[in-house]
Design an enzyme around this catalytic site. Structure first.
Site, PDB file in Angstrom:
ATOM      1  N   ASP A 161      -9.672   3.275   6.802  1.00 19.69           N
ATOM      2  CA  ASP A 161      -8.902   3.271   5.575  1.00 19.69           C
ATOM      3  C   ASP A 161      -8.412   2.145   5.103  1.00 19.69           C
ATOM      4  O   ASP A 161      -8.732   1.859   4.013  1.00 19.69           O
ATOM      5  CB  ASP A 161      -7.599   4.202   5.928  1.00 19.69           C
ATOM      6  N   SER A 183      -7.016   9.789   3.042  1.00 16.06           N
ATOM      7  CA  SER A 183      -6.448   8.372   3.365  1.00 16.06           C
ATOM      8  C   SER A 183      -5.201   8.589   4.095  1.00 16.06           C
ATOM      9  O   SER A 183      -4.747   7.942   5.020  1.00 16.06           O
ATOM     10  CB  SER A 183      -6.296   7.688   2.038  1.00 16.06           C
ATOM     11  N   LYS A 187      -4.066   8.451   8.693  1.00 17.77           N
ATOM     12  CA  LYS A 187      -3.090   7.623   9.122  1.00 17.77           C
ATOM     13  C   LYS A 187      -1.926   8.577   9.720  1.00 17.77           C
ATOM     14  O   LYS A 187      -1.350   8.326  10.900  1.00 17.77           O
ATOM     15  CB  LYS A 187      -2.515   6.739   8.211  1.00 17.77           C
TER      16      LYS A 187
HETATM   17  N1  URA Z   1      -1.680   6.032  -0.340  1.00 18.54           N
HETATM   18  C1  URA Z   1      -2.526   6.051   0.516  1.00 18.54           C
HETATM   19  O1  URA Z   1      -2.370   5.714   1.703  1.00 18.54           O
HETATM   20  N2  URA Z   1      -3.921   6.039   0.354  1.00 18.54           N
HETATM   21  C2  URA Z   1      -4.277   6.524  -0.837  1.00 18.54           C
HETATM   22  O2  URA Z   1      -5.376   6.787  -1.161  1.00 18.54           O
HETATM   23  C3  URA Z   1      -3.441   6.500  -1.842  1.00 18.54           C
HETATM   24  C4  URA Z   1      -1.920   6.259  -1.479  1.00 18.54           C
END
Ligand code: URA
Ligand code: CA
Length: 435
Positions: A161, A183, A187
């Site tokens: 990411d 994304s 996380k």
């Molecule tokens: N925040 C993120 O962590 N990823 C994205 O793609 C958009 C906003």
């Protein structure tokens, strides 16, 4: 397998297989696939989209691109929250001690601010000595001992990411539902919590400018979370004006402390209770969301929430004298009122531009490496729906540089829209998405 074939397949609107998605994420993270091919694929995905199966596979591949945090040494059901990013969004600082005060383990990874949005880590560094660079071991120990710890995202968590987001940022491919949700969820899932409550912002200051987009993002992320074994709920909340009054790091810390002492802005408290009650309910500490809400209110009334914040700041090396006396937090040299040049009702406050004005004062970062000034920012004095007379104070500028006050003043006046009629109310909470 050849990257060229994947690009052509997606360009033609076909579905990518699990193996193909794994091949891409693995090869790109290792550096075997060059940026130009990865950006072509991102653009193909942007136009042709991904279905749910591809989106879940992409999330899984990203999680597997690096380390995941093992929280199994923490007793109890771990809950986490995540906001898609807003202006003056102080919820994490208020909410996490409230939830932890009920005995629920909160193990949170947070980020720094970028552009018009702020980040929890910057805000916490307003306390002298406070550190988010704690080891995984200390992180887990702190959660076991006091139920709350916040650390920065480690470098080896979802490395795919880090590369992809930076690439999307410069190739016009951020705004795709599958790419944003994979994304964020990769996380969150890699950080190890059992339950996740998402705060999906909608409005001028948010990624998603209208409700339909926000709802799609919310339900996609809830779907991903549930398919990957995490209890996930999404709250869709208003970001068409800044949240609370304060926008800026130490200013928001002060606002959070006031809220935990029972004197906070109504909208900030309400959002914290909504997100928090879902966290408490998912952690199985309450029979219903309504009961959870009462329990959370109780942590403000009996002082246990502010006490929890104190324990947490102490455990991570921060100076709690600044909590007991908020005048000891970083303070700006100049505090200048911005006065209305007309009378009427506030019908709109452009959140994104207020965020950018605070950034220009030094409260935020235009680019990743910039240093922030913790003391500066903007404190709103009037919010949407309020009536104003000529000469009334709309907001206060907190600045350390006399030279940037005029431009901030101009920006604030331009972004407060005052009309003769009172505009209809916009809800703070639009919806709550559950499976
Ligand atoms: N925040 C993120 O962590 N990823 C994205 O793609 C958009 C906003
Ligand atoms: Ca605020």
């Amino acid at each position: 397998m050849k990257m060229y074939d994947l690009i052509v397949k997606k360009r033609n609107g076909e579905e990518l297989s699990t193996d193909e998605i794994n091949y891409f994420i693995h090869g790109y993270t290792k550096g075997d696939i060059p940026d130009y091919q990865a950006s072509a694929l991102m653009m193909a995905i942007y136009f042709q989209k991904m279905n749910m199966r591809e989106t879940v596979d992409l999330t899984k591949a990203m999680i597997n691109s690096g380390d995941t945090l093992n929280l199994s040494k923490i007793q109890g059901i771990k809950v986490d929250k995540h906001s898609t990013g807003g202006v003056g969004d102080t919820t994490s600082l208020v909410l996490t001690p409230m939830v932890a005060a009920l005995g629920i383990p909160v193990a949170k990874m947070s980020g720094r601010g970028l552009g018009h949005t702020g980040g929890t880590i910057d805000k916490l560094e307003s306390f002298n000595g406070f550190s988010v660079e704690i080891s995984e071991k200390q992180f887990i120990n702190n959660v076991n001992n006091i139920k709350l710890a916040i650390m920065g995202q480690t470098a080896d968590l979802v490395p795919a990411d880090k590369k992809l987001y930076a690439l999307r940022d410069v190739t016009g491919t951020v705004e795709n539902l599958s790419l944003i949700s994979s994304s964020i969820m990769s996380k969150k899932i890699a950080s190890g919590a059992d339950c996740i409550v998402l705060d999906v912002k909608v409005g001028d200051g948010a990624f998603m400018k209208n409700y339909e987009q926000a709802e799609k993002l919310a339900s996609t992320m809830v779907d991903i979370g549930e398919r990957l074994g995490r209890k996930t709920v999404a709250v869709i909340s208003d970001m068409d004006q800044p949240l609370g009054f304060a926008v800026g790091n130490a200013l928001e810390v002060k606002e959070a402390i006031h809220t935990l002492k029972g004197n906070g802005p109504k909208d900030l408290l309400e959002l914290c209770l909504t997100i928090g009650s879902n966290m408490v309910f998912l952690a199985k500490k309450a029979e219903s969301v309504e009961q959870a809400r009462e329990m959370l209110l109780g942590t403000i009334e009996d002082g246990s929430a502010i006490k929890k914040l104190r324990e947490f700041i102490t455990a991570q090396g921060g100076d709690v004298n600044q909590l007991d006396n908020t005048d000891l937090l970083p303070r700006a040299r100049y505090i200048v009122p911005v006065k209305s040049d007309r009378s009427g009702y506030i019908s709109k406050i452009y959140a994104q531009n207020i965020g950018l004005a605070a950034m220009e004062l030094g409260a935020g970062r235009a680019t990743k490496g910039d240093k922030v000034d913790l003391a500066v920012g903007i404190v709103l004095n009037k919010k949407r729906g309020d009536s104003v007379n000529t000469g009334d104070i709309l907001a206060y500028i907190h600045s350390n540089d006399e030279g940037n006050i005029d431009i901030a003043q101009k920006r604030i006046l331009e972004n407060y829209i005052i009309s003769q009629e009172k505009a209809s109310d916009i809800p703070l909470i639009y919806n709550i998405i559950r499976k």
